[in-house]
Enzyme design. Structure first.
Site, mmCIF file in Angstrom:
data_model
loop_
_atom_site.group_PDB
_atom_site.id
_atom_site.type_symbol
_atom_site.label_atom_id
_atom_site.label_comp_id
_atom_site.label_asym_id
_atom_site.label_seq_id
_atom_site.Cartn_x
_atom_site.Cartn_y
_atom_site.Cartn_z
ATOM 1 N N ARG A 231 0.852 -1.307 0.059
ATOM 2 C CA ARG A 231 -0.049 0.025 0.085
ATOM 3 C C ARG A 231 0.952 1.315 0.083
ATOM 4 O O ARG A 231 2.028 1.338 0.627
ATOM 5 C CB ARG A 231 -0.898 -0.036 1.229
ATOM 6 C CG ARG A 231 -2.160 -1.079 1.243
ATOM 7 C CD ARG A 231 -3.069 -0.401 0.198
ATOM 8 N NE ARG A 231 -4.342 -1.438 0.245
ATOM 9 C CZ ARG A 231 -4.502 -2.420 -0.798
ATOM 10 N NH1 ARG A 231 -3.421 -2.862 -1.304
ATOM 11 N NH2 ARG A 231 -5.513 -3.258 -0.309
ATOM 12 N N GLU A 260 -2.966 7.844 -3.866
ATOM 13 C CA GLU A 260 -3.663 7.366 -4.947
ATOM 14 C C GLU A 260 -5.138 7.672 -5.300
ATOM 15 O O GLU A 260 -5.815 8.123 -4.403
ATOM 16 C CB GLU A 260 -4.077 5.676 -4.895
ATOM 17 C CG GLU A 260 -3.026 4.919 -5.712
ATOM 18 C CD GLU A 260 -3.083 3.503 -5.402
ATOM 19 O OE1 GLU A 260 -2.260 2.821 -4.663
ATOM 20 O OE2 GLU A 260 -4.280 2.889 -5.537
ATOM 21 N N HIS A 278 -1.480 0.314 -9.888
ATOM 22 C CA HIS A 278 -2.176 -0.602 -8.626
ATOM 23 C C HIS A 278 -2.881 -1.864 -9.452
ATOM 24 O O HIS A 278 -4.029 -2.118 -9.523
ATOM 25 C CB HIS A 278 -3.250 0.173 -7.935
ATOM 26 C CG HIS A 278 -3.462 -0.729 -6.682
ATOM 27 N ND1 HIS A 278 -3.767 0.092 -5.458
ATOM 28 C CD2 HIS A 278 -3.431 -1.793 -6.372
ATOM 29 C CE1 HIS A 278 -3.795 -0.898 -4.673
ATOM 30 N NE2 HIS A 278 -3.596 -1.998 -4.790
HETATM 31 P P1 NAP Z 1 -0.621 -11.476 4.787
HETATM 32 O O1 NAP Z 1 -0.520 -12.963 4.161
HETATM 33 O O2 NAP Z 1 -1.210 -11.123 5.778
HETATM 34 O O3 NAP Z 1 1.255 -11.096 5.094
HETATM 35 C C1 NAP Z 1 1.482 -9.761 5.466
HETATM 36 C C2 NAP Z 1 2.563 -9.914 6.222
HETATM 37 O O4 NAP Z 1 2.939 -8.659 6.900
HETATM 38 C C3 NAP Z 1 2.552 -10.783 7.482
HETATM 39 O O5 NAP Z 1 3.797 -11.646 7.387
HETATM 40 C C4 NAP Z 1 2.854 -10.034 8.721
HETATM 41 O O6 NAP Z 1 3.413 -10.518 9.812
HETATM 42 C C5 NAP Z 1 3.459 -8.772 8.078
HETATM 43 N N1 NAP Z 1 3.376 -7.541 8.896
HETATM 44 C C6 NAP Z 1 2.345 -7.155 9.551
HETATM 45 N N2 NAP Z 1 2.798 -5.936 10.081
HETATM 46 C C7 NAP Z 1 3.827 -6.045 10.001
HETATM 47 C C8 NAP Z 1 4.980 -4.953 10.718
HETATM 48 N N3 NAP Z 1 4.318 -3.799 11.497
HETATM 49 N N4 NAP Z 1 6.097 -5.300 10.204
HETATM 50 C C9 NAP Z 1 6.727 -6.354 9.655
HETATM 51 N N5 NAP Z 1 5.786 -7.126 9.248
HETATM 52 C C10 NAP Z 1 4.532 -6.813 9.376
HETATM 53 O O7 NAP Z 1 -0.809 -10.575 3.419
HETATM 54 P P2 NAP Z 1 -0.655 -10.966 2.032
HETATM 55 O O8 NAP Z 1 -1.795 -11.502 1.610
HETATM 56 O O9 NAP Z 1 0.758 -11.247 1.799
HETATM 57 O O10 NAP Z 1 -1.083 -9.222 1.434
HETATM 58 C C11 NAP Z 1 -0.131 -8.161 1.940
HETATM 59 C C12 NAP Z 1 -0.514 -6.768 1.541
HETATM 60 O O11 NAP Z 1 -0.307 -6.695 0.111
HETATM 61 C C13 NAP Z 1 -1.948 -6.504 1.729
HETATM 62 O O12 NAP Z 1 -2.212 -6.211 3.057
HETATM 63 C C14 NAP Z 1 -2.219 -5.621 0.756
HETATM 64 O O13 NAP Z 1 -2.265 -4.172 1.213
HETATM 65 C C15 NAP Z 1 -1.248 -5.811 -0.295
HETATM 66 N N6 NAP Z 1 -1.790 -6.025 -1.576
HETATM 67 C C16 NAP Z 1 -1.543 -5.406 -2.873
HETATM 68 C C17 NAP Z 1 -2.319 -5.660 -3.945
HETATM 69 C C18 NAP Z 1 -1.898 -5.055 -5.072
HETATM 70 O O14 NAP Z 1 -2.561 -4.921 -6.086
HETATM 71 N N7 NAP Z 1 -0.607 -4.284 -5.299
HETATM 72 C C19 NAP Z 1 -2.773 -6.937 -3.984
HETATM 73 C C20 NAP Z 1 -2.890 -7.994 -3.048
HETATM 74 C C21 NAP Z 1 -2.342 -7.478 -1.694
HETATM 75 P P3 NAP Z 1 3.220 -11.828 10.487
HETATM 76 O O15 NAP Z 1 3.437 -13.114 9.711
HETATM 77 O O16 NAP Z 1 4.172 -11.895 11.864
HETATM 78 O O17 NAP Z 1 2.126 -11.577 11.083
#
Ligand code: NAP
Length: 329
Positions: A231, A260, A278
């Site tokens: 994000r 955005e 995006h």
């Molecule tokens: P996820 O499986 O929940 O992974 C997020 C990771 O971030 C987890 O490992 C979590 O840690 C870690 N985290 C959370 N807070 C943190 C912090 N303060 N410092 C360090 N690590 C932290 O989510 P995902 O499915 O991979 O998606 C991740 C993000 O990508 C989404 O939230 C979304 O905003 C973004 N996204 C963007 C697009 C796009 O179109 N560009 C598409 C999809 C997703 P823990 O494992 O320790 O809990």
């Protein structure tokens, strides 16, 4: 029951919901945000987008609403605590978009490391006069350090891809080392200092807003590149522009922006900034599956069952949830 869909979705989500017996309103792409809010007041369920702010004030107007399905994995646009207090389950669409988004992170890594934007402009400007040994030299991925910040679903999918390109992987994540992963966990500071490429995969929260500010960007290796498909507000865009302009960072690959759809004008100035609108999850297959997932979850929640992929499962069985379900038309 009435269902509102924020904008037309690829695939069969609207038809599925109609077949389930709902009255479905799909708002057009060019509708103003106020129209969404007006229609929300009449809706029992909604499929909203990451661009729809769903704060307490908006929710307060949505008296009939019983469930929210967001067409995204990230839900930073929704006040989850307010939803839980109001008895509203919120569902999201994890997993199905992991590969598509990891592919875009890889595209950004490859394009920045190989200076593709610079090379395309060079050709388009008519400056290409023939092959030269030192023309627009990029850098190999093989042997370079990739630091992944946020090692969840997408972070791990990027690690697997980058490893196939010969990159050395390490990561930093909130909860520390994950014993089932083969890659080393580093402190955030060590990752900043060691990585040739940093790829960001954390959700946007209070803790991650401007996680990459001026001080963190300064601690990155000179000549490193920063990739963000998470994000926009996780990176202080003005500080990033500064780090690129000074030459401290060699490039940035961004699929998301702080405000955005605006893009900081300084980013356009840099020859090695790859900027995408995006499109992380933007394949026909993925977006269609996201729609179906949102529709199925919404149907479950509106039927009074625990919907899969509910981000606030603690809402179920609360008096506020029962009251919401019992009220309605
Ligand atoms: P996820 O499986 O929940 O992974 C997020 C990771 O971030 C987890 O490992 C979590 O840690 C870690 N985290 C959370 N807070 C943190 C912090 N303060 N410092 C360090 N690590 C932290 O989510 P995902 O499915 O991979 O998606 C991740 C993000 O990508 C989404 O939230 C979304 O905003 C973004 N996204 C963007 C697009 C796009 O179109 N560009 C598409 C999809 C997703 P823990 O494992 O320790 O809990």
């Amino acid at each position: 029951m009435r269902i509102l869909i924020s904008r037309p979705l690829p695939g069969g989500a609207a038809d599925f919901l109609r077949r389930c017996g709902y009255q479905v309103t799909v708002l057009p792409d060019d509708r103003p945000q106020e129209q969404f809010q007006r229609e929300l007041a009449q809706a029992d369920g909604v499929i909203c987008l990451l661009s729809d702010p769903m704060g307490a004030a908006v929710l307060a107007e949505a008296a009939r609403l019983r469930a929210i399905a967001t067409y995204a994995v990230g839900y930073n646009n929704i006040d989850i605590a307010a939803c839980t207090r109001a008895g509203l389950p919120v569902t999201n669409t994890p997993d199905v978009l992991t590969d598509a988004t990891a592919d875009v992170a890889m595209i950004l890594i490859l394009m920045t490391m190989r200076r593709v934007p610079d090379a395309m402009r060079y050709l388009a400007d008519g400056r290409f006069t023939g092959w030269k040994p030192d023309l627009l030299l990029g850098r190999d991925l093989r042997g370079k350090n990739l630091g992944i910040v946020g090692m969840g679903r997408i972070g791990q999918a990027v690690a697997r891809r980058a490893e196939a390109f010969g990159m050395k992987i390490f990561y930093h994540t909130r909860s520390g080392p994950k014993p089932d992963l083969p890659w080393p966990h580093l402190s955030f500071d060590a990752l900043l200092a060691e990585a040739d490429v940093i790829s960001i995969h954390v959700p946007l929260t209070d803790a991650t807003r401007h996680l990459f500010g001026p001080a963190q960007l300064r601690r990155m290796k000179p000549g490193a590149v920063l990739i963000n498909t998470a994000r926009g507000p996780v990176v202080d865009e003005a500080a990033l522009v500064e780090a690129l302009a000074s030459g401290h960072l060699a490039g940035a690959g961004l699929d998301v922006f702080e405000e955005e759809p605006k893009v900081h004008p300084g980013l356009w100035q840099h020859p090695n900034a790859v900027l995408l609108p995006h499109i992380g999850s933007g394949t026909l297959e993925t977006r269609s599956e996201m729609g179906m997932m949102a529709a199925r979850s919404l149907h479950e929640a509106l039927s009074g069952r625990r919907a899969p992929f509910t981000v606030n499962p603690e809402v179920y069985d609360t008096p506020a949830w029962r009251q919401r379900l019992g009220s309605g038309a």
